[in-house]
Design an enzyme around this catalytic site. Structure first.
Site, PDB file in Angstrom:
ATOM      1  N   HIS A 160       5.883  57.441  67.825  1.00 14.43           N
ATOM      2  CA  HIS A 160       7.224  57.029  67.410  1.00 14.43           C
ATOM      3  C   HIS A 160       8.252  58.115  67.706  1.00 14.43           C
ATOM      4  O   HIS A 160       7.949  59.301  67.738  1.00 14.43           O
ATOM      5  CB  HIS A 160       7.269  56.579  65.938  1.00 14.43           C
ATOM      6  CG  HIS A 160       7.143  57.644  64.886  1.00 14.43           C
ATOM      7  ND1 HIS A 160       6.328  57.513  63.787  1.00 14.43           N
ATOM      8  CD2 HIS A 160       7.751  58.847  64.739  1.00 14.43           C
ATOM      9  CE1 HIS A 160       6.445  58.576  63.012  1.00 14.43           C
ATOM     10  NE2 HIS A 160       7.306  59.408  63.570  1.00 14.43           N
ATOM     11  N   ASP A 164      17.303  59.422  61.361  1.00 13.81           N
ATOM     12  CA  ASP A 164      16.679  58.439  60.481  1.00 13.81           C
ATOM     13  C   ASP A 164      16.767  58.867  59.018  1.00 13.81           C
ATOM     14  O   ASP A 164      17.202  59.986  58.716  1.00 13.81           O
ATOM     15  CB  ASP A 164      15.220  58.194  60.898  1.00 13.81           C
ATOM     16  CG  ASP A 164      14.463  59.491  61.199  1.00 13.81           C
ATOM     17  OD1 ASP A 164      14.924  60.564  60.777  1.00 13.81           O
ATOM     18  OD2 ASP A 164      13.413  59.417  61.842  1.00 13.81           O
ATOM     19  N   ASP A 177       1.657  58.606  66.452  1.00 10.72           N
ATOM     20  CA  ASP A 177       1.534  57.242  66.987  1.00 10.72           C
ATOM     21  C   ASP A 177       2.585  56.960  68.066  1.00 10.72           C
ATOM     22  O   ASP A 177       2.778  55.816  68.464  1.00 10.72           O
ATOM     23  CB  ASP A 177       1.633  56.210  65.855  1.00 10.72           C
ATOM     24  CG  ASP A 177       2.975  56.243  65.127  1.00 10.72           C
ATOM     25  OD1 ASP A 177       3.864  57.050  65.503  1.00 10.72           O
ATOM     26  OD2 ASP A 177       3.152  55.445  64.180  1.00 10.72           O
ATOM     27  N   GLU A 222       8.522  52.742  65.107  1.00  8.23           N
ATOM     28  CA  GLU A 222       7.068  52.657  65.116  1.00  8.23           C
ATOM     29  C   GLU A 222       6.584  51.785  66.281  1.00  8.23           C
ATOM     30  O   GLU A 222       7.380  51.049  66.882  1.00  8.23           O
ATOM     31  CB  GLU A 222       6.602  52.057  63.779  1.00  8.23           C
ATOM     32  CG  GLU A 222       6.962  52.893  62.550  1.00  8.23           C
ATOM     33  CD  GLU A 222       6.070  54.127  62.379  1.00  8.23           C
ATOM     34  OE1 GLU A 222       5.611  54.691  63.391  1.00  8.23           O
ATOM     35  OE2 GLU A 222       5.855  54.526  61.224  1.00  8.23           O
TER      36      GLU A 222
HETATM   37  C1  GLP Z   1       8.793  62.017  61.340  1.00 13.08           C
HETATM   38  C2  GLP Z   1      10.251  61.785  61.801  1.00 13.08           C
HETATM   39  C3  GLP Z   1      10.372  61.935  63.284  1.00 13.08           C
HETATM   40  C4  GLP Z   1       9.579  63.145  63.693  1.00 13.08           C
HETATM   41  C5  GLP Z   1       8.121  62.872  63.542  1.00 13.08           C
HETATM   42  C6  GLP Z   1       7.229  64.063  63.830  1.00 13.08           C
HETATM   43  O1  GLP Z   1       8.232  60.986  60.661  1.00 13.08           O
HETATM   44  N1  GLP Z   1      10.832  60.548  61.405  1.00 13.08           N
HETATM   45  O2  GLP Z   1      11.735  62.043  63.652  1.00 13.08           O
HETATM   46  O3  GLP Z   1       9.823  63.441  65.040  1.00 13.08           O
HETATM   47  O4  GLP Z   1       7.828  62.262  62.331  1.00 13.08           O
HETATM   48  O5  GLP Z   1       7.303  65.026  62.834  1.00 13.08           O
HETATM   49  P1  GLP Z   1       6.735  66.478  62.990  1.00 13.08           P
HETATM   50  O6  GLP Z   1       7.637  67.174  63.935  1.00 13.08           O
HETATM   51  O7  GLP Z   1       6.776  67.063  61.622  1.00 13.08           O
HETATM   52  O8  GLP Z   1       5.348  66.347  63.517  1.00 13.08           O
END
Ligand code: GLP
Length: 261
Positions: free
Chosen positions: A138, A67, A136, A143
């Site tokens: 995702h 992303d 959440d 989302e």
């Molecule tokens: C971000 C990314 C995701 C990631 C998630 C969790 O917003 N777009 O790909 O898996 O949130 O992030 P973290 O591993 O820092 O908790």
């Protein structure tokens, strides 16, 4: 779905790195899917160590990121392309030209998303996709409410995600972009092996929904229950809401060592 409950993030990183090393050893031209966020850091650090020791090489590997924020300037430190460069590309021996991501600065967003899908297909699809999970539920930036069949497209980030990611933007949720491009859930589900890491109590509900909840767009990661090859590596805090935690722990402990990830 295989669920592995680990003692700490370093162990999670080692297990995930084992799977990636096995893949690249079997196929040096493998295609891997990279994720940003804190969860994959232990994997990248472990892979960097192994590259440094000559145990594994990414010289011929192709990589696709999940992303990207829309509209961040080219040199913004939190542009995901720059994050991946900092966290992974500069630490291993991958050719930066082999690292691809959706173009968050494209003037024609729809065309950029279609081109990204085509590039993944032209590379032969993703062999192993690294995933984190949002609080959440995702995956990528899909989302709650995302179509479970979606392809790469623009999405609007939720308040929850902008608040979660504010830590990367000086603590200010309003500094987090409102939009992103993300591989769709259908795109992610096309990868041949999904490897999801999560840690901390803040992820416990999302992990419970992913592993044990009903499959629902309300918790997008729950669709992974429909994938034939998923490995979820979590710590005890992230596993704290799992009804099946002891079953997963006992099953993994009973596995012959050579069959462990
Ligand atoms: C971000 C990314 C995701 C990631 C998630 C969790 O917003 N777009 O790909 O898996 O949130 O992030 P973290 O591993 O820092 O908790």
């Amino acid at each position: 779905m295989e669920v592995i409950i680990t003692e700490n993030t370093a162990e999670a990183g080692r297990l995930a790195a084992d799977a990636i090393q096995d893949l690249i050893t079997a196929n040096p031209d493998a295609v891997i899917g990279l994720a940003t966020g804190s969860s994959p850091q232990s994997i990248y650090d472990e892979l960097a160590r192994r590259v440094g020791q000559g145990i594994v090489s990414f010289a011929r590997v192709q990589a696709f990121t999940l992303d990207e924020y829309v509209g961040l300037p080219h040199n913004h430190p939190e542009r995901y392309r720059n994050v991946i460069t900092r966290d992974f590309v500069t630490k291993v021996d991958i050719d930066p030209g082999n690292v691809h991501g959706p173009d968050g600065q494209a003037s024609d967003i729809a065309a950029a998303c279609a081109a990204y899908e085509e590039a993944i297909t032209a590379a032969g699809g993703v062999d192993l996709q690294i995933l984190g999970i949002g609080t959440d539920g995702h995956i990528g930036f899909n989302e709650p409410g995302s179509s479970l069949a979606s392809r790469t497209r623009i999405k609007t980030l939720t308040k929850q995600t902008r608040s979660d990611n504010a830590r990367f933007f000086g603590g200010d949720p309003d500094a987090v972009p409102r939009h992103c491009l993300t591989q769709g859930i259908g795109t992610i589900m096309d990868a041949r092996h999904l490897l999801l890491l999560a840690s901390g109590r803040g992820k416990a509900e999302a992990v419970h929904q992913l592993v044990e909840g009903p499959i629902s767009a309300l918790w997008p990661a729950s669709v992974l229950q429909m994938h034939a090859h998923v490995t979820v590596i979590i710590d005890t805090a992230a596993a704290s809401r799992l009804q099946l935690a002891s079953y997963f722990t006992e099953t993994y402990a009973a596995k012959p060592t050579e069959q462990r990830l």
